[in-house]
Design a protein around this motif. Structure first.
Motif, short mmCIF file in Angstrom:
data_model
loop_
_atom_site.label_atom_id
_atom_site.label_comp_id
_atom_site.label_asym_id
_atom_site.label_seq_id
_atom_site.Cartn_x
_atom_site.Cartn_y
_atom_site.Cartn_z
N ALA A 285 0.83 -1.21 0.00
CA ALA A 285 0.00 0.00 0.00
C ALA A 285 0.87 1.26 0.00
CB ALA A 285 -0.94 -0.01 1.21
N ILE A 286 1.92 1.25 0.80
CA ILE A 286 2.80 2.41 0.86
C ILE A 286 3.54 2.59 -0.47
CG2 ILE A 286 4.82 3.40 2.02
CD1 ILE A 286 2.09 3.40 3.63
N SER A 287 3.97 1.48 -1.06
CA SER A 287 4.67 1.58 -2.34
C SER A 287 3.74 2.11 -3.44
CB SER A 287 5.29 0.25 -2.75
OG SER A 287 4.31 -0.71 -3.08
N MET A 288 2.45 1.78 -3.35
CA MET A 288 1.51 2.35 -4.33
C MET A 288 1.42 3.86 -4.18
SD MET A 288 -1.71 -0.17 -5.03
CE MET A 288 -2.55 0.35 -3.57
N LYS A 289 1.45 4.34 -2.95
CA LYS A 289 1.43 5.79 -2.72
C LYS A 289 2.66 6.43 -3.35
CE LYS A 289 0.25 9.60 -0.35
NZ LYS A 289 -0.91 10.41 -0.71
N TYR A 290 3.82 5.82 -3.11
CA TYR A 290 5.06 6.35 -3.68
C TYR A 290 5.10 6.21 -5.20
CZ TYR A 290 7.35 7.03 0.86
OH TYR A 290 7.69 7.47 2.11
N ALA A 291 4.40 5.23 -5.75
CA ALA A 291 4.39 5.03 -7.20
C ALA A 291 3.60 6.12 -7.92
CB ALA A 291 3.82 3.65 -7.54
N GLU A 292 2.83 6.90 -7.17
CA GLU A 292 2.07 8.03 -7.72
C GLU A 292 1.27 7.64 -8.96
OE1 GLU A 292 4.76 11.33 -8.19
OE2 GLU A 292 5.21 11.38 -6.04
N ARG B 108 5.82 6.16 -11.49
CA ARG B 108 7.24 6.05 -11.12
C ARG B 108 7.64 4.58 -11.20
NH1 ARG B 108 7.96 9.04 -5.62
NH2 ARG B 108 10.15 8.79 -6.14
N LEU B 109 8.46 4.26 -12.18
CA LEU B 109 8.77 2.87 -12.50
C LEU B 109 9.33 2.08 -11.32
CD1 LEU B 109 8.92 0.59 -14.57
CD2 LEU B 109 11.19 1.44 -15.21
N GLY B 110 10.29 2.62 -10.61
CA GLY B 110 10.90 1.90 -9.50
C GLY B 110 9.89 1.48 -8.45
N TRP B 111 9.09 2.44 -8.01
CA TRP B 111 8.07 2.14 -6.99
C TRP B 111 6.97 1.24 -7.55
CZ3 TRP B 111 8.90 2.20 -2.13
CH2 TRP B 111 9.83 3.09 -1.58
N THR B 112 6.69 1.37 -8.83
CA THR B 112 5.72 0.47 -9.45
C THR B 112 6.21 -0.97 -9.39
OG1 THR B 112 4.87 2.20 -10.91
CG2 THR B 112 4.55 -0.08 -11.63
N LEU B 113 7.48 -1.18 -9.69
CA LEU B 113 8.05 -2.53 -9.63
C LEU B 113 8.06 -3.06 -8.20
CD1 LEU B 113 10.96 -2.16 -12.21
CD2 LEU B 113 8.73 -3.27 -12.54
N VAL B 114 8.42 -2.21 -7.25
CA VAL B 114 8.37 -2.62 -5.84
C VAL B 114 6.95 -3.04 -5.47
CG1 VAL B 114 8.56 -1.78 -3.45
CG2 VAL B 114 10.35 -1.24 -5.12
N SER B 115 5.99 -2.26 -5.90
CA SER B 115 4.59 -2.55 -5.61
C SER B 115 4.17 -3.91 -6.17
CB SER B 115 3.70 -1.45 -6.20
OG SER B 115 2.35 -1.76 -6.06
#
Length: 109
Positions: A21-28, A32-39
């Motif tokens: 959930a937090i990574s989705m927030k950071y993925a905006e 944002r590719l990096g955070w999308t992949l983390v998500s």
């Protein structure tokens, strides 16, 4: 998988849900590719662990515990990371969720 390992997998899945959930927030909005992949990695990991836990635990209890950990953890992280408002009603809500999780964990089968 033993009953104890299923509970461990379930708790870890709940914690990974918070990270997701937090990574989705950071993925905006997945811009944002990096955070999308983390998500996506966190999503796959928690779904896998939840599925493993469901091989042993009842779906009603497991799903309730998993969502409770995710909800309480995400609220707490929102307060810590994003300065989201915390008030007595939210604190009481988290307390009830955690009490409910404990009750389900220790309830007789």
């Amino acid at each position: 998988m033993s009953h104890s390992l299923a509970w461990i997998a379930l708790v870890v899945a709940g914690l990974l849900d918070v990270g997701w959930a937090i990574s989705m927030k950071y993925a905006e909005g997945y811009t944002r590719l990096g955070w999308t992949l983390v998500s996506l990695v966190l999503l796959a990991a928690f779904v896998f662990l939840l599925g493993r836990a469901l091989q042993v635990l009842g779906v009603g209890v497991a799903y309730t515990v998993w969502t409770g950990i995710g909800a309480a953890g995400t609220l707490a992280m929102g307060v810590l990371l994003f300065n989201e408002a915390l008030n007595p009603m939210k604190v009481a809500g988290i307390a009830f969720v955690l009490i409910g999780i404990a009750a389900l964990k220790f309830a007789p089968e």
